[in-house]
Write a protein that holds these residues in place. Structure first.
Motif, short mmCIF file in Angstrom:
data_model
loop_
_atom_site.label_atom_id
_atom_site.label_comp_id
_atom_site.label_asym_id
_atom_site.label_seq_id
_atom_site.Cartn_x
_atom_site.Cartn_y
_atom_site.Cartn_z
N GLU A 80 -17.71 -101.42 -68.04
CA GLU A 80 -18.03 -100.23 -68.83
C GLU A 80 -18.71 -99.15 -67.99
N ASN A 81 -19.52 -99.54 -67.03
CA ASN A 81 -20.22 -98.58 -66.17
C ASN A 81 -19.23 -97.75 -65.36
N ARG A 82 -18.30 -98.42 -64.71
CA ARG A 82 -17.32 -97.71 -63.89
C ARG A 82 -16.42 -96.84 -64.74
N LEU A 83 -16.09 -97.31 -65.92
CA LEU A 83 -15.26 -96.52 -66.83
C LEU A 83 -16.00 -95.26 -67.27
N GLU A 84 -17.28 -95.37 -67.54
CA GLU A 84 -18.07 -94.20 -67.94
C GLU A 84 -18.20 -93.22 -66.78
N GLN A 85 -18.39 -93.74 -65.55
CA GLN A 85 -18.45 -92.86 -64.38
C GLN A 85 -17.13 -92.12 -64.18
N PHE A 86 -16.04 -92.84 -64.34
CA PHE A 86 -14.72 -92.22 -64.21
C PHE A 86 -14.53 -91.12 -65.25
N LYS A 87 -14.96 -91.40 -66.48
CA LYS A 87 -14.86 -90.43 -67.57
C LYS A 87 -15.67 -89.17 -67.25
N LEU A 88 -16.89 -89.35 -66.73
CA LEU A 88 -17.73 -88.20 -66.38
C LEU A 88 -17.11 -87.38 -65.24
N GLN A 89 -16.57 -88.07 -64.24
CA GLN A 89 -15.93 -87.36 -63.14
C GLN A 89 -14.71 -86.59 -63.62
N LEU A 90 -13.95 -87.20 -64.50
CA LEU A 90 -12.77 -86.53 -65.05
C LEU A 90 -13.17 -85.32 -65.88
N ASP A 91 -14.23 -85.44 -66.67
CA ASP A 91 -14.72 -84.30 -67.46
C ASP A 91 -15.19 -83.16 -66.56
N ASP A 92 -15.92 -83.50 -65.50
CA ASP A 92 -16.37 -82.47 -64.55
C ASP A 92 -15.20 -81.77 -63.89
N LEU A 93 -14.21 -82.54 -63.50
CA LEU A 93 -13.03 -81.96 -62.86
C LEU A 93 -12.29 -81.04 -63.83
N THR A 94 -12.17 -81.45 -65.06
CA THR A 94 -11.50 -80.63 -66.07
C THR A 94 -12.25 -79.32 -66.30
N LYS A 95 -13.57 -79.40 -66.38
CA LYS A 95 -14.38 -78.18 -66.56
C LYS A 95 -14.23 -77.24 -65.37
N THR A 96 -14.23 -77.80 -64.17
CA THR A 96 -14.09 -76.98 -62.97
C THR A 96 -12.74 -76.29 -62.93
N ILE A 97 -11.70 -77.01 -63.26
CA ILE A 97 -10.36 -76.42 -63.25
C ILE A 97 -10.26 -75.31 -64.30
N LYS A 98 -10.78 -75.54 -65.48
CA LYS A 98 -10.75 -74.52 -66.52
C LYS A 98 -11.54 -73.29 -66.10
N ARG A 99 -12.67 -73.51 -65.44
CA ARG A 99 -13.49 -72.38 -64.99
C ARG A 99 -12.78 -71.58 -63.91
N LEU A 100 -12.06 -72.27 -63.02
CA LEU A 100 -11.34 -71.56 -61.97
C LEU A 100 -10.15 -70.78 -62.51
N ILE A 101 -9.50 -71.32 -63.52
CA ILE A 101 -8.33 -70.65 -64.08
C ILE A 101 -8.74 -69.35 -64.76
#
Length: 108
Positions: A19-40
């Motif tokens: 569950e820990n690694r899954l939550e870390q992956f989820k947070l990284q994916l959310d950060d990446l999504t936010k960054t991409i949306k901000r750049l667009i």
């Protein structure tokens, strides 16, 4: 993400994840999504959407092409004629000199 989506994601990735690694992956994916949306597209201080650098470059090129399309066709022919005359005036003496040197070296 809901609990059901977490379970589905965990099944897709593999059951070896805890569950820990899954939550870390989820947070990284959310950060990446936010960054991409901000750049667009970003909002400026008044809340309007500001175009990203790539979108701005595309808009600038579209404006330039629109300006070029407004020009008359005769303008292109005029510029081509001036370019060819300038090229001939510059290159003719050089070519003439080079040909003369070749003839002299061959004894002609």
């Amino acid at each position: 993400m809901g609990n059901q989506q977490n379970k589905k994601l965990k099944q897709l990735i593999g059951s070896s994840l805890d569950e820990n690694r899954l939550e870390q992956f989820k947070l990284q994916l959310d950060d990446l999504t936010k960054t991409i949306k901000r750049l667009i597209s970003e909002e400026d201080e008044r809340g309007r959407i500001r175009k990203g650098p790539v979108q701005q470059e595309i808009l600038d090129r579209e404006k330039l092409l629109a300006q070029l399309e407004k020009q008359s066709y005769w303008f292109n022919y005029l510029v081509a004629f001036i370019g060819s005359v300038a090229s001939t005036l510059v290159m003719h003496p050089i070519y003439y000199q080079d040909t003369g040197n070749d003839c002299k070296s061959r004894g002609g």
